[in-house]
Design an enzyme around this catalytic site. Sequence first.
Site, short mmCIF file in Angstrom:
data_model
loop_
_atom_site.label_atom_id
_atom_site.label_comp_id
_atom_site.label_asym_id
_atom_site.label_seq_id
_atom_site.Cartn_x
_atom_site.Cartn_y
_atom_site.Cartn_z
CB THR A 175 -0.90 -0.02 1.26
OG1 THR A 175 -1.52 1.26 1.42
CG2 THR A 175 -0.10 -0.29 2.53
CG ASP A 176 -1.19 4.98 -0.97
OD1 ASP A 176 -1.72 4.36 -0.03
OD2 ASP A 176 -1.80 5.83 -1.66
CD GLU A 177 -3.46 3.67 4.45
OE1 GLU A 177 -3.24 3.54 5.65
OE2 GLU A 177 -4.59 3.75 3.95
CE1 TYR A 231 -3.48 -2.60 5.68
CE2 TYR A 231 -3.30 -0.26 5.18
CZ TYR A 231 -3.37 -1.57 4.76
OH TYR A 231 -3.33 -1.87 3.42
CE LYS A 241 -0.06 -4.60 2.99
NZ LYS A 241 -0.42 -5.93 2.43
P1 NAD Z 1 -9.70 -7.27 2.11
O1 NAD Z 1 -9.69 -6.99 3.57
O2 NAD Z 1 -10.92 -6.98 1.32
O3 NAD Z 1 -9.35 -8.81 1.85
C1 NAD Z 1 -8.34 -9.49 2.54
C2 NAD Z 1 -8.50 -10.99 2.27
O4 NAD Z 1 -7.45 -11.68 2.95
C3 NAD Z 1 -9.82 -11.57 2.80
O5 NAD Z 1 -10.37 -12.43 1.84
C4 NAD Z 1 -9.40 -12.33 4.05
O6 NAD Z 1 -10.24 -13.44 4.34
C5 NAD Z 1 -8.00 -12.77 3.67
N1 NAD Z 1 -7.14 -13.02 4.83
C6 NAD Z 1 -6.99 -12.24 5.93
N2 NAD Z 1 -6.12 -12.80 6.78
C7 NAD Z 1 -5.69 -13.95 6.19
C8 NAD Z 1 -4.77 -14.96 6.56
N3 NAD Z 1 -4.11 -14.91 7.73
N4 NAD Z 1 -4.56 -15.99 5.71
C9 NAD Z 1 -5.23 -16.08 4.54
N5 NAD Z 1 -6.12 -15.16 4.15
C10 NAD Z 1 -6.34 -14.11 4.96
O7 NAD Z 1 -8.45 -6.51 1.52
P2 NAD Z 1 -8.27 -5.81 0.10
O8 NAD Z 1 -8.79 -4.43 0.18
O9 NAD Z 1 -8.74 -6.72 -0.94
O10 NAD Z 1 -6.67 -5.70 0.07
C11 NAD Z 1 -5.88 -6.76 -0.46
C12 NAD Z 1 -4.40 -6.40 -0.30
O11 NAD Z 1 -4.15 -5.20 -1.01
C13 NAD Z 1 -3.99 -6.14 1.15
O12 NAD Z 1 -2.70 -6.66 1.31
C14 NAD Z 1 -3.97 -4.62 1.27
O13 NAD Z 1 -3.03 -4.21 2.22
C15 NAD Z 1 -3.56 -4.23 -0.13
N6 NAD Z 1 -4.04 -2.92 -0.60
C16 NAD Z 1 -5.35 -2.59 -0.51
C17 NAD Z 1 -5.80 -1.37 -1.03
C18 NAD Z 1 -7.25 -0.96 -0.97
O14 NAD Z 1 -7.57 0.20 -1.32
N7 NAD Z 1 -8.18 -1.83 -0.58
C19 NAD Z 1 -4.88 -0.49 -1.61
C20 NAD Z 1 -3.54 -0.86 -1.67
C21 NAD Z 1 -3.13 -2.08 -1.17
O1 DAU Z 2 -4.17 3.99 0.47
C1 DAU Z 2 -4.38 2.62 0.35
C2 DAU Z 2 -5.24 2.14 1.49
O2 DAU Z 2 -6.56 2.60 1.22
C3 DAU Z 2 -5.23 0.63 1.67
O3 DAU Z 2 -3.93 0.22 2.02
C4 DAU Z 2 -6.21 0.20 2.75
O4 DAU Z 2 -6.27 -1.21 2.83
C5 DAU Z 2 -7.58 0.73 2.38
O5 DAU Z 2 -8.51 0.41 3.40
C6 DAU Z 2 -7.53 2.24 2.16
O6 DAU Z 2 -7.26 2.92 3.41
P1 DAU Z 2 -8.00 4.29 3.81
O7 DAU Z 2 -7.93 4.45 5.27
O8 DAU Z 2 -7.55 5.41 2.95
O9 DAU Z 2 -9.51 3.88 3.34
P2 DAU Z 2 -10.94 4.13 3.98
O10 DAU Z 2 -11.94 3.77 2.92
O11 DAU Z 2 -11.08 3.49 5.30
O12 DAU Z 2 -10.96 5.70 4.17
C7 DAU Z 2 -10.76 6.57 3.08
C8 DAU Z 2 -10.80 7.98 3.63
O13 DAU Z 2 -12.13 8.28 4.05
C9 DAU Z 2 -9.92 8.18 4.84
O14 DAU Z 2 -9.33 9.47 4.78
C10 DAU Z 2 -10.88 8.09 6.02
C11 DAU Z 2 -12.18 8.62 5.44
N1 DAU Z 2 -13.41 8.03 6.00
C12 DAU Z 2 -13.51 6.68 6.05
C13 DAU Z 2 -14.65 6.10 6.57
C14 DAU Z 2 -14.76 4.59 6.65
C15 DAU Z 2 -14.44 8.85 6.42
O15 DAU Z 2 -14.36 10.09 6.33
N2 DAU Z 2 -15.56 8.27 6.92
C16 DAU Z 2 -15.72 6.92 7.04
O16 DAU Z 2 -16.76 6.44 7.56
#
Ligand code: NAD
Ligand code: DAU
Length: 354
Positions: A132-134, A158, A162
Amino acid sequence: MILVTGGAGFIGSNFVLDWFAQSDETVINLDKLTYAGNLENLATLKNDPRHIFVRGDIGDAQLVGKLLAEHRPRAAVNFAAESHVDRSIHGPGDFIQTNIVGTFHLLEAVRAYWYGLADAEKSGFRFLHVSTDEVYGSLAKDEPAFSETRRYEPNSPYSASKAASDHLVRAYHHTYGLPVLTTNCSNNYGPYHFPEKLIPLMIVNALAGKSLPVYGDGQQIRDWLYVKDHCAAIRCVLTKGKPGEVYNIGGWNEKANLDIVHTVCALLDELCSRADGKSYREQIVFVTDRPGHDRRYAIDARKIERELGWKPLETFETGIRKTVKWYLENQDWVSSVQSGNYRQWVEKNYAGRA
Ligand code: NAD
Ligand code: DAU
């Protein structure tokens, strides 16, 4: 064949579905099925012999070793993680366990398997770690976007977990020569996004007549990428990426959270207007901010475009319209994920916010 971990989650399931739209190569999908994993996302693959689903933990090195020995994949793509920042604030333990300890055990199992491969298979093998970019921390308003050489400054449990996993992956390349690839991507959105995250939460709450909780002043900035563009980028890195390299992936779509919420409301006003004729914007409520909330993320995605030829296909306008329509057309999926556990989470995260 390839091993995918976390392939029942949001991005992982989109990746698996898109994989089979491009290729007949088998996928072994290892997923623990936590609250975030959902086999409904993969319902269209139910009787598809190309998809082998295994419920299990990436931290179970014995299970992973057995799967690798039995199926002999040419690559592993690691999506498995705890992924929600707010949950990491309420309870960091699972994040440490899966994202750090789990990735470590996965790497150990993969390393043992890789050592035993014949030379040709060994040099062709890839371990792609999805990050992730975080991990780069928070940007000031005028700072340049994150490049791959930006220092790590994670601010939440988180992102710290990562970051630790990224470091382990890097060390396995440097020390053991494991052919790893790391991708650091910005915020994804699209189908099957669990409604604890901003965009799906706003859609689901708006349609249910509930409030739309915006943290703080809503001026935090994220870069948004349509999930299918992210999946294409991962396929591209897997094929063309250079082992040991890091690739930042982003959509060139920096937006303030409040603007995102306004856009979602405008689309819902157009596609599914409120019975009283008012805008969904009326449901917006400003609530207590997320502790340690990062102010801005932005991705410089020039390396992956220059070296591997990938760039996003969707603009934010096209992607968000597709996303809102998907949620309107998939209300059964939305209801199925709003279990008792989900309702408890919503209560825990929002009840205490002023
Ligand atoms: P998600 O939470 O929707 O899905 C995670 C999946 O991993 C689920 O299916 C869960 O059951 C599985 N899982 C959790 N713990 C596990 C374990 N110990 N063993 C096997 N499976 C397990 O997450 P996502 O949003 O699909 O993100 C996927 C990956 O991409 C993550 O590594 C996250 O850090 C990264 N990522 C997410 C975003 C985003 O915006 N969602 C952006 C950048 C990177
Ligand atoms: O940047 C990549 C990341 O983006 C991934 O690594 C994470 O897995 C993914 O969950 C996401 O993280 P964020 O914290 O940016 O996503 P989230 O959707 O939780 O929140 C997006 C923005 O919106 C953040 O600034 C918090 C804000 N927010 C979120 C929720 C859930 C609100 O204002 N209200 C809300 O109820």
